[in-house]
Scaffold this motif. Structure first.
Motif, mmCIF file in Angstrom:
data_model
loop_
_atom_site.group_PDB
_atom_site.id
_atom_site.type_symbol
_atom_site.label_atom_id
_atom_site.label_comp_id
_atom_site.label_asym_id
_atom_site.label_seq_id
_atom_site.Cartn_x
_atom_site.Cartn_y
_atom_site.Cartn_z
ATOM 1 N N VAL A 107 0.840 -1.199 0.000
ATOM 2 C CA VAL A 107 0.000 0.000 0.000
ATOM 3 C C VAL A 107 0.878 1.253 0.000
ATOM 4 O O VAL A 107 0.626 2.216 -0.747
ATOM 5 C CB VAL A 107 -0.951 0.000 1.211
ATOM 6 N N GLU A 108 1.918 1.261 0.824
ATOM 7 C CA GLU A 108 2.817 2.420 0.870
ATOM 8 C C GLU A 108 3.575 2.579 -0.445
ATOM 9 O O GLU A 108 3.788 3.702 -0.929
ATOM 10 C CB GLU A 108 3.790 2.294 2.039
ATOM 11 N N TRP A 109 4.002 1.453 -1.031
ATOM 12 C CA TRP A 109 4.680 1.527 -2.329
ATOM 13 C C TRP A 109 3.758 2.139 -3.382
ATOM 14 O O TRP A 109 4.158 3.014 -4.164
ATOM 15 C CB TRP A 109 5.121 0.127 -2.778
ATOM 16 N N LEU A 110 2.519 1.663 -3.407
ATOM 17 C CA LEU A 110 1.571 2.165 -4.399
ATOM 18 C C LEU A 110 1.271 3.640 -4.173
ATOM 19 O O LEU A 110 1.205 4.430 -5.129
ATOM 20 C CB LEU A 110 0.280 1.343 -4.334
ATOM 21 N N ARG A 111 1.098 4.020 -2.918
ATOM 22 C CA ARG A 111 0.829 5.430 -2.604
ATOM 23 C C ARG A 111 1.989 6.320 -3.065
ATOM 24 O O ARG A 111 1.779 7.436 -3.585
ATOM 25 C CB ARG A 111 0.606 5.578 -1.099
ATOM 26 N N LEU A 112 3.208 5.820 -2.918
ATOM 27 C CA LEU A 112 4.377 6.588 -3.335
ATOM 28 C C LEU A 112 4.377 6.821 -4.830
ATOM 29 O O LEU A 112 4.507 7.956 -5.305
ATOM 30 C CB LEU A 112 5.657 5.873 -2.899
ATOM 31 N N ILE A 113 4.218 5.756 -5.626
ATOM 32 C CA ILE A 113 4.315 5.914 -7.083
ATOM 33 C C ILE A 113 3.064 6.548 -7.670
ATOM 34 O O ILE A 113 3.097 7.052 -8.795
ATOM 35 C CB ILE A 113 4.610 4.578 -7.788
ATOM 36 N N ALA A 114 1.961 6.530 -6.925
ATOM 37 C CA ALA A 114 0.729 7.150 -7.418
ATOM 38 C C ALA A 114 0.706 8.658 -7.183
ATOM 39 O O ALA A 114 -0.191 9.349 -7.658
ATOM 40 C CB ALA A 114 -0.481 6.510 -6.747
ATOM 41 N N THR A 115 1.698 9.169 -6.482
ATOM 42 C CA THR A 115 1.760 10.611 -6.217
ATOM 43 C C THR A 115 2.134 11.368 -7.484
ATOM 44 O O THR A 115 3.156 11.061 -8.107
ATOM 45 C CB THR A 115 2.800 10.910 -5.123
ATOM 46 N N PRO A 116 1.334 12.322 -7.922
ATOM 47 C CA PRO A 116 1.697 13.101 -9.121
ATOM 48 C C PRO A 116 3.075 13.737 -8.967
ATOM 49 O O PRO A 116 3.401 14.321 -7.927
ATOM 50 C CB PRO A 116 0.597 14.175 -9.177
ATOM 51 N N GLY A 117 3.886 13.577 -9.986
ATOM 52 C CA GLY A 117 5.221 14.152 -9.961
ATOM 53 C C GLY A 117 6.289 13.226 -9.417
ATOM 54 O O GLY A 117 7.478 13.554 -9.455
ATOM 55 N N VAL A 118 5.879 12.058 -8.932
ATOM 56 C CA VAL A 118 6.857 11.089 -8.408
ATOM 57 C C VAL A 118 7.047 9.991 -9.444
ATOM 58 O O VAL A 118 6.258 9.043 -9.540
ATOM 59 C CB VAL A 118 6.417 10.487 -7.055
ATOM 60 N N GLY A 119 8.083 10.142 -10.265
ATOM 61 C CA GLY A 119 8.463 9.095 -11.197
ATOM 62 C C GLY A 119 9.467 8.168 -10.555
ATOM 63 O O GLY A 119 9.752 8.256 -9.352
ATOM 64 N N SER A 120 10.046 7.288 -11.342
ATOM 65 C CA SER A 120 10.969 6.305 -10.782
ATOM 66 C C SER A 120 12.211 6.962 -10.186
ATOM 67 O O SER A 120 12.683 6.567 -9.108
ATOM 68 C CB SER A 120 11.365 5.282 -11.862
ATOM 69 N N ALA A 121 12.747 7.984 -10.853
ATOM 70 C CA ALA A 121 13.956 8.636 -10.340
ATOM 71 C C ALA A 121 13.671 9.369 -9.029
ATOM 72 O O ALA A 121 14.450 9.286 -8.072
ATOM 73 C CB ALA A 121 14.522 9.603 -11.381
ATOM 74 N N THR A 122 12.555 10.089 -8.978
ATOM 75 C CA THR A 122 12.192 10.797 -7.743
ATOM 76 C C THR A 122 11.923 9.816 -6.613
ATOM 77 O O THR A 122 12.323 10.043 -5.457
ATOM 78 C CB THR A 122 10.951 11.676 -7.982
ATOM 79 N N ALA A 123 11.256 8.724 -6.923
ATOM 80 C CA ALA A 123 10.981 7.715 -5.896
ATOM 81 C C ALA A 123 12.275 7.162 -5.319
ATOM 82 O O ALA A 123 12.413 7.019 -4.089
ATOM 83 C CB ALA A 123 10.130 6.592 -6.483
ATOM 84 N N ARG A 124 13.244 6.882 -6.179
ATOM 85 C CA ARG A 124 14.508 6.332 -5.677
ATOM 86 C C ARG A 124 15.266 7.374 -4.847
ATOM 87 O O ARG A 124 15.928 7.030 -3.865
ATOM 88 C CB ARG A 124 15.375 5.836 -6.839
#
Length: 368
Positions: free
Chosen positions: A7-24
């Motif tokens: 759920v936390e992983w999904l919430r992170l990547i579902a945030t507008p403006g959070v792509g793979s680079a920003t997530a990492r």
């Protein structure tokens, strides 16, 4: 299958403006997704700027629906979420510059970690010969245990998946939509077959539509899952050339099939060959080049995939050659009257030796 903290992983990547680079970047700064989401605005703003920080702290309007949709999706057989760092996460993607944080998978996740895998990509509008070549190469290699990876697009991608399935082999489709959507829609039956023989995979949340920027982005996953990329046909500027460039940057082998100098679909392959891609005419050539990478002994036989030529004694096929040719030029070459030539061409078409192309062109098809 899904990580406990999906759920936390999904919430992170579902945030507008959070792509793979920003997530990492966030994961590197604060730890697992739960820790990221627990940070105060000031700390987040230092890492990713105030706008994204605010979005991380404000629940997106679509979040409740996405969460419910994903919960229901995970209850179905062979539906999986794989997060960066999970044991099931494909090791080959970890070595790439931009691994996706979360993968949605339908089918067998083990297909993503196949020890022998080849990307087969190319034009969405291939020549008949190009589509046949894609099927033949994929079929021959899949029969030898190579997992065929492509993008489920029209044209070469679909032909590659079909060839692998015809051999009873494994194939992976990396899609640029949510994994619950099939694009193009006419590939729905093909998508079901792929899921049964391998898997469908996407980095995007469920319900994501086919947005143009997503398709070049997914090419890095296609290249990253494999030890080599075969470009069957591609025009200059094709997305397939992006896949080939990414494969080169990742240290993977790139292969290209040459074609007619008059066909726009061949120009990308010819450009790749001039830049150092390996020219291949049979699946055996790929097998030989990747023998060491695939851990094959020197005496291991290569797959038999050579094309069976059309009847060598047919004068019209001999006059047609292998380039797209207009009817009047073919008639001038063979010297037949119009009625006789048209009747013979019809027979060759019905036998699968000749295909009519847009613009009134005729092309010889090498039977595979």
């Amino acid at each position: 299958m899904a990580p406990d903290n999906w759920v936390e992983w999904l919430r992170l990547i579902a945030t507008p403006g959070v792509g793979s680079a920003t997530a990492r970047r966030l994961l590197a700064a604060f730890g697992p997704p739960a820790a990221v989401l627990a940070q105060r605005h000031g700390a987040l703003a230092e890492a990713v700027g105030p706008t994204v920080a605010s979005r991380l702290q404000a629940e997106p309007p679509e979040w409740p629906a996405l969460l419910a949709r994903t919960q229901a999706w995970l209850t179905q057989p062979d539906h999986h979420l794989i997060a960066l760092g999970d044991a099931a996460y494909p090791a080959s993607l970890l070595t790439t510059p931009d691994p996706p944080p979360l993968l949605h998978v339908v089918g067998d996740p083990a297909a993503l970690s196949a020890p022998r895998a080849l990307a087969v990509v190319g034009s969405r509008n291939p020549t008949p010969q190009g589509a046949d070549n894609a099927r033949a190469f994929a079929r021959a290699l899949a029969a030898e245990g190579v997992c065929i990876v492509s993008g489920l697009a029209a044209g070469i991608d679909a032909a590659a998946h079909e060839g692998a399935l015809a051999a009873g082999g494994r194939t992976v489709a990396v899609v640029g939509t949510g994994v619950d959507r099939v694009y193009p829609a006419r590939h729905r039956a093909l998508a079901h077959q792929i899921a049964a023989a391998g898997c469908l995979v996407s980095e995007h949340p469920l319900g994501t539509p086919p947005l143009a920027p997503h398709f070049p982005r997914r090419n890095r996953i296609i290249a990253g899952l494999t030890q080599g990329t075969l470009v069957v046909e591609a025009s200059l500027g094709s997305g397939s050339l992006i896949t080939a460039e990414l494969a080169t940057q990742m240290g993977r082998e790139v292969f290209a099939i040459p074609g007619s100098i008059h066909a726009p679909q061949s120009r990308g392959c010819h450009a790749l060959i001039r830049q150092g891609a390996k020219l291949v005419e049979t699946a055996e050539h790929i097998h030989e080049e990747l023998r060491a990478v695939w851990g094959l002994a020197a005496g291991t036989p290569a797959p038999a995939s050579g094309a069976t030529p059309s009847p060598a004694d047919d004068p019209v096929l001999a006059a047609l050659g292998h380039d797209p040719t207009p009817f009047d030029l073919l008639q001038a070459r063979c010297g037949w009257d119009t009625a006789r030539l048209q009747a013979h061409l019809l027979t060759l078409e019905l036998d699968g030796h000749v295909q009519r192309l847009p613009g009134g062109l005729l092309q010889r098809v090498v039977r595979t």
